[in-house]
Each structure stands twice: as C-alpha cells, then as structure tokens.
Design a protein around this motif. Structure first.
Motif, PDB file in Angstrom:
ATOM      1  N   HIS A  16       0.634   0.552  -4.275  1.00  0.00           N
ATOM      2  CA  HIS A  16       1.756   1.181  -4.971  1.00  0.00           C
ATOM      3  C   HIS A  16       2.477   0.156  -5.845  1.00  0.00           C
ATOM      4  O   HIS A  16       2.997   0.483  -6.907  1.00  0.00           O
ATOM      5  CB  HIS A  16       2.757   1.741  -3.954  1.00  0.00           C
TER       6      HIS A  16
ATOM      7  N   GLN B  85       0.814  -1.213   0.000  1.00  0.00           N
ATOM      8  CA  GLN B  85       0.000   0.000   0.000  1.00  0.00           C
ATOM      9  C   GLN B  85       0.846   1.260   0.000  1.00  0.00           C
ATOM     10  O   GLN B  85       0.401   2.309  -0.446  1.00  0.00           O
ATOM     11  CB  GLN B  85      -0.931   0.006   1.210  1.00  0.00           C
ATOM     12  N   THR B  86       2.069   1.173   0.514  1.00  0.00           N
ATOM     13  CA  THR B  86       3.001   2.295   0.495  1.00  0.00           C
ATOM     14  C   THR B  86       4.307   1.816  -0.113  1.00  0.00           C
ATOM     15  O   THR B  86       4.608   0.621  -0.124  1.00  0.00           O
ATOM     16  CB  THR B  86       3.252   2.847   1.905  1.00  0.00           C
ATOM     17  N   ARG B  87       5.096   2.766  -0.587  1.00  0.00           N
ATOM     18  CA  ARG B  87       6.325   2.403  -1.294  1.00  0.00           C
ATOM     19  C   ARG B  87       7.280   1.607  -0.400  1.00  0.00           C
ATOM     20  O   ARG B  87       7.959   0.691  -0.865  1.00  0.00           O
ATOM     21  CB  ARG B  87       7.010   3.678  -1.802  1.00  0.00           C
TER      22      ARG B  87
END
Length: 310
Positions: free
Chosen positions: A220, A186-188
């Motif tokens: 992501h 969901q995030t880098r």
C-alpha cells in the motif's frame, strides 16, 4: 532552516557541520550543485528521518527462497511477509505505478520525501513531480548529504511491484543513487517491512536502470531508502506492477444445487398460546317455525245463578 550563514548552501542539520563551513563530517561539499563528477558517498550512518519508522522482522522460516518465492525473507532471520502460498504476479502484464507528469498513475499529493534541499521548489518542495522519470529539469534532491534519505509513494489500493526504475540528476550535475533498499506496508495501518533485496541502481546521471524485485511484493505504501550514492542523493524513479487481486478471495462459478434433504422429525408440542380477545357479536337469527297446537284446556266450573229483581 536550510540556509547557512552568509547565504551559502549547507546541509540542513547543523550537527553535521563541525567547522560551520558547509561540509559534513565526511568532508562532502555543501550542496547538490557543488558535487564533482564521480564523488562517492561511502556507506555510513543513515538519516534519522528513516530511523523513526519501524521495521518489522519475523523468525518464521522462509519457503522456496529466491525468485518466485512464497515469502519475502529478511536476510537476518527470515520473515514470511506475503502471507500467501504463492508469490504475487501480474498475469496480464505490468504498467508504471507512478507514471509520467502528463499521464500520472499516482497523484503528486501521494508522493513525499524525507527532506528537500534548502526547501527549494526546484528540488521538489511542493513539486513532487520532479521525482518522476520523465522530468528533464532538476529532480528531487534530499536536504541532507547523508545516507537514509527516502522517497515515499502512497497508494489508495494495494499494488504488486515487480520492477523499479531509477535515474539520477539530468541537469548537468553528476549526482545519482547507487544502492537502495525498499521498506513497505502491506496494509494501510500495518508496520513497515524491509524487502530482503539490496538494489544496485545507477552508475551515471542519465542512464535509466531497471531492477526486478526478487521476489515481487504487495504494498500500500513504499519507501525507497538510499543506502549509497554519488555526488548528492538526487533521484527520479518509477515502479512497475499491477493492481493486487487476492486469489484467496476469488469465488468460482456456483455449483449445481444438491438433492433435497429428507423430512425432519416432528418437533415437540408447543406450549398453549394465550387466549385471544372476544369475537364480534353475531347477526340476529331468522324467526323460528310455528309450533304445534297445544292440548284442550280443562272444563270451566258451572256458572252461578243470578238473583235479579226489577
């Protein structure tokens, strides 16, 4: 490292060749060109290339599971991994997130694979566009005839994914993906999370199959991990969705200014300040007015007589 002795094609891992004749432990043929029609790969061990990636589970209880759920739920314990009160949706419609070769939504440099058969360009080495849906030539084919091979898409901004479309190999060789799982970040800098759904994909090489994600998710980075295939793990695929907009960060119109507050109480007297430097010298003043005459002086004593002789 992917070439067998004597020039024959073989899976890249020598450990999978018990007799050195180009077959793995399940007796599968040695390359994507050799697969007979309808040859089925049973469920078995996954490729170690995927095992090295972390998969995170949580014991958080899911809420309203199913389509439109507020959480993505791991089938074992349940994991709330959207972190939102509502499931993400594409309000204004969706579009391909990977795109075609002529109109790419994602650059080729943002697509990679767990392995490529014999590192050959016609199976994707240096040519990631072969995994795009509109490719009519040979597609991406994995280097290993095992489960767990994957294709990965890396996006610069988070996307909402609502649908996944897959195709098999289009060039006359019967190979396609039957089932797959989705792992995503969901995030880098986050960990990979496993989507709860097992996706049922193709039954032949040429018919596209589109599968809704249940529920949609924000990512992501996305890995499509092959869990069952026919012939050889070969794949063309795309994702449908939209840009992610976090509704928690949307600001409404500015409100009407409030009434002025009352006068505050007088604060305490401050400490005396330091003495300032001397000021400049002033200008010379004007002449003063003439004073009044003084009183008469005292009488002088009589003069002495002079005694003169000539």
């Amino acid at each position: 490292r992917h070439a067998a002795a004597g020039g024959g094609a073989a899976p890249p891992s020598a450990a999978l060749l018990p007799d050195g004749e180009g077959e793995d432990q399940r007796g599968q043929p040695s390359g994507p060109e050799d697969q007979p029609h309808g040859q089925h790969m049973p469920t078995g061990e996954t490729n170690n290339a995927f095992k090295t990636q972390p998969v995170v589970y949580s014991s958080a209880a899911p809420s309203r599971p199913g389509r439109g759920s507020a959480a993505l739920v791991d089938e074992a314990e349940g994991a709330q991994i959207n972190g939102m009160d509502i499931a993400p949706i594409c309000i204004t419609g969706s579009a391909p997130l990977v795109g075609s070769r002529d109109v790419p939504a994602l650059k080729d440099s943002a697509i990679d694979f767990s392995s490529v058969f014999e590192d050959r360009s016609e199976f994707g080495n240096g040519e990631p566009w072969r995994s795009r849906l509109d490719n009519k030539d040979s597609p991406w084919c994995a280097g290993h005839n095992v489960l767990g091979e994957w294709i990965r898409w890396n996006f610069t901004t988070p996307k909402v994914v609502i649908r996944i479309t897959t195709l098999g190999r289009p060039d006359g060789h019967e190979s396609w993906v039957e089932n797959f799982r989705i792992a995503f970040k969901q995030t880098r800098d986050g960990d990979f999370l496993m989507h709860p759904q097992t996706f049922t994909a193709n039954t032949d090489s040429t018919t596209p199959v589109s599968i809704l994600t249940e529920p949609p998710f924000v990512a992501h980075e996305i890995k499509l991990v092959i869990t069952q295939f026919s012939g050889w793990p070969c794949l063309r695929a795309d994702l449908d969705g939209c840009e992610f907009m976090d509704i928690r960060k949307i600001r409404g119109r500015q409100g009407t200014p409030g009434a002025a507050g009352g006068k505050g109480a007088t604060g305490p007297r401050g400490e005396p300040g330091q003495q300032g430097p001397p000021g400049p010298t002033g200008l010379v003043g004007l002449d003063g007015a003439a004073g009044e005459p003084g009183p008469p002086g005292e009488d002088a004593p009589p003069a002495l007589g002079a005694d003169c002789a000539w």
